[in-house]
Scaffold this motif. Structure first.
Motif, short mmCIF file in Angstrom:
data_model
loop_
_atom_site.label_atom_id
_atom_site.label_comp_id
_atom_site.label_asym_id
_atom_site.label_seq_id
_atom_site.Cartn_x
_atom_site.Cartn_y
_atom_site.Cartn_z
N SER A 126 0.83 -1.20 0.00
CA SER A 126 0.00 0.00 0.00
C SER A 126 0.86 1.26 0.00
N ALA A 127 1.87 1.25 0.87
CA ALA A 127 2.70 2.45 1.01
C ALA A 127 3.46 2.73 -0.27
N SER A 128 3.96 1.69 -0.93
CA SER A 128 4.77 1.94 -2.12
C SER A 128 3.89 2.22 -3.34
N THR A 129 2.67 1.69 -3.37
CA THR A 129 1.78 1.90 -4.52
C THR A 129 1.11 3.27 -4.45
N PHE A 130 0.53 3.60 -3.27
CA PHE A 130 -0.25 4.84 -3.18
C PHE A 130 0.50 5.97 -2.45
N GLY A 131 1.59 5.61 -1.80
CA GLY A 131 2.27 6.61 -0.98
C GLY A 131 1.57 6.78 0.37
N LYS A 132 0.52 6.02 0.61
CA LYS A 132 -0.23 6.08 1.87
C LYS A 132 -0.70 4.67 2.20
N THR A 133 -1.02 4.47 3.48
CA THR A 133 -1.63 3.17 3.80
C THR A 133 -3.13 3.34 3.73
N ASP A 134 -3.78 2.39 3.06
CA ASP A 134 -5.23 2.44 2.95
C ASP A 134 -5.84 1.58 4.04
N GLU A 135 -6.74 2.18 4.82
CA GLU A 135 -7.25 1.52 6.01
C GLU A 135 -8.11 0.30 5.67
N ARG A 136 -8.56 0.15 4.38
CA ARG A 136 -9.34 -1.04 4.02
C ARG A 136 -8.47 -2.06 3.34
N LEU A 137 -7.60 -1.61 2.45
CA LEU A 137 -6.84 -2.56 1.64
C LEU A 137 -5.76 -3.28 2.45
N VAL A 138 -5.10 -2.56 3.37
CA VAL A 138 -4.01 -3.20 4.12
C VAL A 138 -4.55 -4.37 4.97
N PRO A 139 -5.60 -4.14 5.78
CA PRO A 139 -6.11 -5.29 6.55
C PRO A 139 -6.66 -6.40 5.65
N THR A 140 -7.33 -6.02 4.57
CA THR A 140 -7.91 -7.05 3.70
C THR A 140 -6.80 -7.94 3.15
N LEU A 141 -5.79 -7.31 2.64
CA LEU A 141 -4.68 -8.08 2.07
C LEU A 141 -4.06 -8.98 3.14
N TYR A 142 -3.92 -8.39 4.35
CA TYR A 142 -3.30 -9.12 5.47
C TYR A 142 -4.19 -10.31 5.87
N TYR A 143 -5.52 -10.06 5.98
CA TYR A 143 -6.41 -11.13 6.43
C TYR A 143 -6.42 -12.29 5.43
N PHE A 144 -6.48 -11.95 4.14
CA PHE A 144 -6.64 -13.02 3.15
C PHE A 144 -5.33 -13.70 2.79
N SER A 145 -4.22 -13.16 3.30
CA SER A 145 -2.94 -13.80 2.99
C SER A 145 -2.85 -15.17 3.63
#
Lengths: 200, 746
Positions: A126-145
């Motif tokens: 998230s940080a490298s793609t958008f320059g910010k952490t996205d509060e929905r995408l980061v947990p989603t990615l983490y949960y489904f990993s």
């Protein structure tokens, strides 16, 4: 990071480790000033999630417990809130030392493979793609990993928090926010990778 | 006491609120009509102004030679009254009466009147003391020990113009410090290592015209007393005798017995060394790459942990780091005693990269593996790859002389010791036994340093762990042998800077002792007192209690007649001998059994129908009386039935007084003294302990008289206990009221 960790007879108790940390980790030169008061560990909001916490980590570095320090969860659970650094009565850069040790651990192959790594990967994506952490995408990615079913379960576990965050305006709906100069960010990251590579 | 013609006069002070709280006319009547003092004068102040002028004129003209000043405590305005010729007796009706009791009350008036009766009785039974000698005595100082403390003491004394003889048993001056390089910082900013400066100090002493240095010399024996110490200096070439005013013992310290360190690996490798050996390596420039320094590893072998060990460890660690910044030094400690300015020194070492590791050393192996149980990690940590393991050892005080070579030089003299049962210096390799005397604490193995020809033995008394005894709070340099002062590590573990400072203090005390003895005056704590104990030999039973119980060894037995013989300038005038004497035949001119008995009897005891008890308080004038005065200054209400008699020391209280008081009808007796025990605060060392011992036997007597044991109590009061002293007296008063009146009341 300059010098690689020296090869020693025992990685469990390595008397040279404290010295190596002092010379090679940012802020490590002040680590000897630690008087083990425990203000850092007491202030740490993630303290209960850590196996050792900063105070004990420092003591272990002094005792030369290289392997245990580098494989500890303390290095990875730090959220860089800097409370420890602000509060340290001896002016030790606690956060910097913990992060520095984490870098050494990653390089030496001690980085954890499990949840810590998944979260770090999601965060970094998230940080490298958008320059910010996205509060929905980061947990989603983490949960489904951890797999599809596990992802559904974890998401449902945290549903209430998500709804509350939405109500409070802490979570938004729509496209992820990005920084203005994504191109610049890419250039910074490329340069950093280049420097790191040059250092070896 | 018959030749002295008494001309007493009562001076009734009306100032400081006394007039508003008491009936002064009644007090004047008590003094003149009842106690028979010919005259009484009144003023608003006898400490200054017209009142003082009147008083001074009366005394200087010789019309009055005993001024009974009724007013404030004897502890205030003492300077003004000291200048007056003749005897000044003080009756305290301000702090003890007006300030602790309700004004214009019947009982308050009775208390003030009784205080005047006691003062008048005191005047009738005492007279001004006369000096015991007027011959001039020696003003030369003997310093024993040529290390840092001794050299500093000699130099400081010389700077005051004093003639000094310095005796050193080895062949060179400088002691331990001469063997070493850098030292612990003794000056701001207390961070860096300092040169120890010993070479300069030795040079200064050697060039000093006031100082005579004797190396290779020990003391054969010392006899006499302050101002007249006759000392035999023994060396290989021949003996000489000299007379000294006072003596400073600066014999320093010695190494711990390294056999005790074997379980810590000592002896398994050449690289497991003591801090003293390591100091030599540092001086030689032999710097290790990796070192572990263990601070005071074992409480069994060294019960005291001093800050000096910690500072030495920090110093040595820092010395390694400064010589080689790439070195790695671990300091392993259980207690890090870096107090005061040493905190800065400790930080300096931390910043230089020294690692401080808290833990208990479990073992040290021959391959230099140190296993530490880390308290903070809760695990045994093996430390490998060390070049050297340093074990800090304690400083063992040289309160005895253990040097065999030196001993042989004085062998003949030492064999003639007056107490042959005490061990002498090791001779022919035989291990001497510790000279232990329950009263005098543990003496370290070895022979006496000064070989005192005192009845109490040849040693300087020691307290804990062989360190020379001293009154830690008030009189740190004084030993229990008047005129003999200790300084430096023989007193307690010290750094070089501390020892130098200590030497200054001891020198000032030693000079004071010489000068006071020269004027026949007492040294601390009764500075300037001319009185001295006199023995009524006509009824003396030669029981030896005075000679045995004197805390300062001031009284000897006459070798032929066995009667007590006083060495006046050894005496500190505490009166412990007086308290000991079973026939009450020891007296001072202005303080004696008769006088206090009369004071006790002078108090008016109300008959039993009045139901007013009387409580006699015999309070130590060093701590309990000031505390009582402070209670008055703070206006604390104190039991209205108490009658206070200040005593020089609780040790001077004789059972005769207790008996007199009970016979006269007092209902309770309280003795107030200083703290006793190892951390004693008694100004005369053992007075308080002695009184407790004596009074412990009163209980049985009381029971046999069908009286309650609780009527006689002994308490310990510190000078700061102003609240406690009031509470103690009040609760004792309640106890006595609960017990009811003394059945022997008339």
């Amino acid at each position: 990071m300059t010098a690689p960790l020296p090869e020693v007879a025992s990685r469990k108790y390595d008397l040279t480790f404290a010295r190596w940390v002092r010379d090679n980790v940012e802020g490590g030169d002040k680590m000897n000033m630690c008087m083990q008061c425990g203000t850092c560990s007491g202030s740490c909001p993630i303290g209960p999630e850590m196996d050792n916490g900063p105070r004990k980590t420092f003591m272990m570095v002094r005792a030369g417990m290289r392997e245990e320090v580098l494989s500890s969860s303390t290095l990875w659970n730090c959220t860089s809130c800097y409370r420890c650094t602000v509060r340290c009565p001896r002016g030790i850069k606690v956060t910097a030392i913990i992060q520095g040790l984490a870098q050494v651990a990653a390089k030496e192959g001690y980085a954890p493979k499990g949840e810590n790594a998944s979260f770090a990967n999601a965060f970094w994506w998230s940080a490298s793609t958008f320059g910010k952490t996205d509060e929905r995408l980061v947990p989603t990615l983490y949960y489904f990993s951890a797999g599809f079913m596990e992802g559904i379960r974890k998401s449902l576990d945290n549903l209430k928090i998500a709804i509350n965050m939405l109500k409070a305006g802490r979570m938004h709906i729509g496209m992820p926010h990005t920084i203005k100069d994504k191109k610049g960010l890419k250039a910074i990251l490329a340069k950093a990778a280049e420097i790191e590579k040059a250092k070896g | 006491m018959s030749e002295f013609e008494r001309k007493p006069c009562v001076y009734l002070c009306e100032g400081c609120g006394i007039k508003d709280a008491l009936d002064i006319d009644d007090l004047e009547r008590v003094a003149t009509m009842e106690m028979g003092v010919p005259e009484a004068k009144r003023s608003d102040s006898f400490c200054a102004g017209d009142g003082y002028e009147t008083l001074k004129k009366d005394m200087e003209s010789g019309d009055v030679n005993q001024a009974i000043i009724v007013g404030c405590s004897p502890r205030v305005m003492a300077e003004q009254f000291r200048e007056l010729p003749g005897q000044v007796i003080r009756a305290n009706i301000r702090e003890q009466v007006v300030w602790t009791q309700p004004p214009n009350d019947e009982d308050t008036q009775m208390m003030a009147a009784d205080n005047i009766r006691m003062a008048a009785a005191q005047a009738q039974n005492s007279e001004p003391p006369q000096a015991y000698w007027d011959a001039a005595s020696s003003l030369k100082l003997l310093v024993v020990g040529g290390g840092v403390s001794g050299l500093s003491a000699a130099r400081e004394a010389s700077k005051t113009g004093c003639e000094v003889v310095l005796v050193e048993k080895s062949d060179a001056l400088g002691g331990w410090a001469a063997k070493w390089s850098k030292t612990i910082p003794g000056a701001a900013p207390y961070t860096g290592l300092q040169e120890n400066g010993i070479a300069d100090l030795i040079k200064e002493v050697e060039e000093d015209k006031n100082i005579t240095v004797h190396t290779n010399t020990i003391i054969g024996q010392t006899e006499g007393m302050p101002g007249k110490f006759t000392t035999q200096l023994v060396n290989g070439k021949g003996d000489s005798w000299d007379v000294f005013g006072s003596i400073i013992v600066a014999t320093g310290w010695r190494e711990m017995d390294t056999a005790k360190l074997e379980h810590l690996g000592y002896g398994k490798s050449d690289d497991i060394v003591t801090d003293i050996q390591f100091e030599q390596r540092l001086a030689d420039g032999n710097i290790p790459k990796t070192a572990a320094i263990i601070i005071n590893p074992d409480k069994e072998i060294q019960p005291f942990s001093s800050g000096v060990s910690t500072k030495v460890a920090i110093k040595q660690a820092l010395q390694i780091m400064q010589a080689d910044p790439d070195a790695m030094v671990y300091v392993i400690y259980e207690e890090l005693r870096a107090h005061g300015t040493a905190e800065s020194f400790y930080r300096e070492a931390q910043e230089a990269g020294v690692v401080f590791q808290k833990g208990e050393v479990k073992s040290v192996d021959g391959d230099l593996t140190v296993t530490v149980h880390d308290d903070l990690l809760g695990a045994n940590i093996p430390m490998t790859g060390l070049d050297v393991v340093v074990i800090t050892t304690g400083m063992i005080p040289n309160s005895t002389n253990i040097d065999i070579e030196a001993a042989e030089k004085g062998e003949d003299q030492l064999k003639d010791d007056i107490r042959p049962n005490l061990p002498l210096i090791t001779i022919n390799g035989e291990e001497p036994e510790a000279a232990s005397d329950d009263d005098d604490g543990d003496v370290m193995p070895g022979g006496p340093i000064l070989n005192l020809q005192y009845r109490q033995g040849p040693h300087i008394p020691v307290l804990a762990n062989g360190f020379a005894d001293s009154h830690y709070i008030c009189f740190p340099y004084e030993t229990r042998r008047t005129g003999i002062y200790t300084c430096g590590p023989v007193r307690r573990p010290m750094t070089i800077a501390e020892a130098k400072e200590d030497a200054q203090g001891a020198v000032l005390k030693a000079i004071q002792a010489m000068r006071m003895s020269n004027q026949a005056e007492a040294v601390h704590p009764r500075v300037g007192d001319l009185s001295y104990p006199e023995f009524g030999l006509n009824i003396c039973t030669k029981c030896r209690r005075c000679t045995v119980e004197c805390p300062f060894g001031a009284i000897d037995e006459d070798p032929e007649t066995d009667y007590p013989v006083l060495n006046p300038s050894r005496c500190r005038r505490c009166g412990t001998c007086m308290g000991a004497c079973p026939v009450s035949t020891i007296s001072f001119k202005n303080y004696n059994p008769q006088m206090v008995s009369e004071m006790i009897s002078a108090v008016e005891i109300p008959d039993e129908f009045d139901e007013k008890p009387r409580i006699l308080v015999m309070a130590c004038e060093n701590d309990a009386i000031p505390a009582l005065d402070m209670a008055g200054i703070n206006r604390r209400q104190i039991n209205k039935y108490m009658r206070v008699i200040p005593v020089r020391c609780l040790g001077s209280v004789t059972l005769l007084w207790v008996k007199t008081a009970l016979e006269k009808g007092y209902d309770g007796i309280m003795l107030m003294g200083c703290k006793s025990g190892d951390d004693y605060q008694c100004h005369f060392v053992k007075g308080s302990a002695m009184a407790q011992e004596r009074m412990s036997k009163v209980g049985e007597t009381l029971q046999s008289m069908m009286m309650e044991e609780e009527r006689v109590a002994v308490t310990e009061i510190a000078i700061s206990d102003t609240r406690k002293i009031a509470d103690t007296l009040n609760s004792f008063g309640e106890t006595i009221e609960g017990l009811g009146l003394n059945p022997f009341k008339m």
